[in-house]
Write a protein that holds these residues in place. Sequence first.
Motif, PDB file in Angstrom:
ATOM      1  N   THR A 240       0.836  -1.204   0.000  1.00 47.50           N
ATOM      2  CA  THR A 240       0.000   0.000   0.000  1.00 47.50           C
ATOM      3  C   THR A 240       0.866   1.246   0.000  1.00 47.50           C
ATOM      4  OG1 THR A 240      -1.779  -1.128   1.188  1.00 47.50           O
ATOM      5  CG2 THR A 240      -1.771   1.268   1.276  1.00 47.50           C
ATOM      6  N   PHE A 241       1.938   1.209   0.784  1.00 48.08           N
ATOM      7  CA  PHE A 241       2.879   2.333   0.789  1.00 48.08           C
ATOM      8  C   PHE A 241       3.472   2.529  -0.608  1.00 48.08           C
ATOM      9  CE2 PHE A 241       7.166   4.051   1.112  1.00 48.08           C
ATOM     10  CZ  PHE A 241       6.961   5.178   1.884  1.00 48.08           C
ATOM     11  N   HIS A 242       3.858   1.438  -1.261  1.00 50.13           N
ATOM     12  CA  HIS A 242       4.383   1.521  -2.628  1.00 50.13           C
ATOM     13  C   HIS A 242       3.376   2.202  -3.558  1.00 50.13           C
ATOM     14  CE1 HIS A 242       7.499  -1.914  -2.157  1.00 50.13           C
ATOM     15  NE2 HIS A 242       8.129  -0.772  -2.288  1.00 50.13           N
ATOM     16  N   GLN A 243       2.129   1.769  -3.500  1.00 49.42           N
ATOM     17  CA  GLN A 243       1.101   2.313  -4.384  1.00 49.42           C
ATOM     18  C   GLN A 243       0.932   3.814  -4.182  1.00 49.42           C
ATOM     19  OE1 GLN A 243      -1.902  -0.594  -3.046  1.00 49.42           O
ATOM     20  NE2 GLN A 243      -2.248  -1.088  -5.189  1.00 49.42           N
ATOM     21  N   LEU A 244       0.834   4.231  -2.930  1.00 49.97           N
ATOM     22  CA  LEU A 244       0.613   5.647  -2.639  1.00 49.97           C
ATOM     23  C   LEU A 244       1.852   6.477  -2.950  1.00 49.97           C
ATOM     24  CD1 LEU A 244      -1.409   5.235   0.668  1.00 49.97           C
ATOM     25  CD2 LEU A 244      -2.280   5.919  -1.573  1.00 49.97           C
ATOM     26  N   ALA A 245       3.035   5.922  -2.718  1.00 50.12           N
ATOM     27  CA  ALA A 245       4.270   6.632  -3.047  1.00 50.12           C
ATOM     28  C   ALA A 245       4.393   6.818  -4.557  1.00 50.12           C
ATOM     29  CB  ALA A 245       5.479   5.876  -2.500  1.00 50.12           C
ATOM     30  N   ARG A 246       4.050   5.778  -5.317  1.00 51.44           N
ATOM     31  CA  ARG A 246       4.083   5.877  -6.780  1.00 51.44           C
ATOM     32  C   ARG A 246       3.125   6.957  -7.267  1.00 51.44           C
ATOM     33  NH1 ARG A 246       5.452   1.330 -10.083  1.00 51.44           N
ATOM     34  NH2 ARG A 246       3.491   1.617 -11.192  1.00 51.44           N
ATOM     35  N   ALA A 247       1.920   6.993  -6.688  1.00 51.54           N
ATOM     36  CA  ALA A 247       0.947   8.010  -7.068  1.00 51.54           C
ATOM     37  C   ALA A 247       1.451   9.408  -6.717  1.00 51.54           C
ATOM     38  CB  ALA A 247      -0.384   7.736  -6.375  1.00 51.54           C
ATOM     39  N   ASP A 248       2.082   9.538  -5.555  1.00 46.83           N
ATOM     40  CA  ASP A 248       2.613  10.827  -5.128  1.00 46.83           C
ATOM     41  C   ASP A 248       3.717  11.312  -6.060  1.00 46.83           C
ATOM     42  OD1 ASP A 248       2.903  13.053  -3.401  1.00 46.83           O
ATOM     43  OD2 ASP A 248       4.614  12.081  -2.440  1.00 46.83           O
ATOM     44  N   LEU A 249       4.498  10.389  -6.604  1.00 44.46           N
ATOM     45  CA  LEU A 249       5.597  10.742  -7.509  1.00 44.46           C
ATOM     46  C   LEU A 249       5.141  10.835  -8.968  1.00 44.46           C
ATOM     47  CD1 LEU A 249       8.352   8.434  -5.980  1.00 44.46           C
ATOM     48  CD2 LEU A 249       8.251  10.929  -5.828  1.00 44.46           C
ATOM     49  N   GLY A 250       3.867  10.512  -9.227  1.00 47.93           N
ATOM     50  CA  GLY A 250       3.364  10.585 -10.591  1.00 47.93           C
ATOM     51  C   GLY A 250       3.828   9.454 -11.477  1.00 47.93           C
ATOM     52  N   VAL A 251       4.146   8.300 -10.873  1.00 52.62           N
ATOM     53  CA  VAL A 251       4.584   7.141 -11.653  1.00 52.62           C
ATOM     54  C   VAL A 251       3.366   6.505 -12.319  1.00 52.62           C
ATOM     55  CG1 VAL A 251       5.703   4.883 -11.580  1.00 52.62           C
ATOM     56  CG2 VAL A 251       6.514   6.733 -10.102  1.00 52.62           C
ATOM     57  N   SER A 252       3.436   6.326 -13.626  1.00 44.16           N
ATOM     58  CA  SER A 252       2.319   5.751 -14.367  1.00 44.16           C
ATOM     59  C   SER A 252       2.373   4.232 -14.329  1.00 44.16           C
ATOM     60  CB  SER A 252       2.342   6.227 -15.823  1.00 44.16           C
ATOM     61  OG  SER A 252       3.548   5.835 -16.452  1.00 44.16           O
ATOM     62  N   GLY A 253       1.278   3.623 -14.715  1.00 47.28           N
ATOM     63  CA  GLY A 253       1.205   2.170 -14.740  1.00 47.28           C
ATOM     64  C   GLY A 253       0.501   1.641 -13.511  1.00 47.28           C
TER      65      GLY A 253
END
Length: 201
Positions: free
Chosen positions: A167-180
Motif C-alpha cells: 500500500t505504501f508503494h502504491q501511494l508513493a508511486r501516485a505521489d511521484l506521478g509514476v504511471s502504470g
Amino acid sequence: MLSPFWPALGQVGRRGRVDTITQVVTIAAVLLGAVTTYVTNHLMERSRQRATLRVRWDEKKLDAYAEYVGCVRGTIHVSVLLYEVREDLRSMPRGEHDLTMDLTQASGAQALAFERVMLLAGDAVVDAAHKVQEATAAIGWQARGVVDGSLEEWRRLHSTAFRCINTFHQLARADLGVSGSFEGEQHTARGLLLPGSRTGE
C-alpha cells in the motif's frame, strides 16, 4: 483679406497632429510590447523555477521513499533471522544476543528513515508509513520474544506487513506521478520467505 498661404498652413498643422498621433501610437505599441515581453518572460521564469523545484522535491521524495522501504526490508530480514535462531529453526554463527543488537540497530535506521518520510510526504503516504511501522513493530516484538505466538501467527504478521508495504508503494508511486498499474496483492505472497509450518502448529 485671407492670405493665400492660410490653407497651406492649415494642412501643415493637420499633418503635424497626425504625425504626433502616429508617434504616440508607435511609442504606446513599443511600450505595450516591452511590457508584454517582460510579463511573459517573468511568468515563464516563475514556471521554470516551480518545475525545477518540483523535480528537486520529487527526487528527494524518491530517495526518502526508497531508503525507507530498504530499511523496512532490512528490519524484517533481521527479525526473521532472530526469530528462527531463537525458535531453533535455523543455526548460524551469530547468536541471539548479536541478532537482537542487529535488530535494534536496524529498527533505529528505520525510525530515522520514517522521520524523513514524515517531512516530505503527504497525508496519504504518511498514514501508510505509520501502518508499516506498526506492522513491523509487531514482527519485531515476536522476534524478540516480547510477545508469544505460533509460527502461523508469525506468518500472518508478515502477510500484514507486506500488505502495508505494498500500500505504501502504491501511494508513493501516485505521489511521484509514476504511471502504470501496481497490483499489490500479487506481490504480497512473494515477499514471504518464511519457513513452512512445523508439525503440530
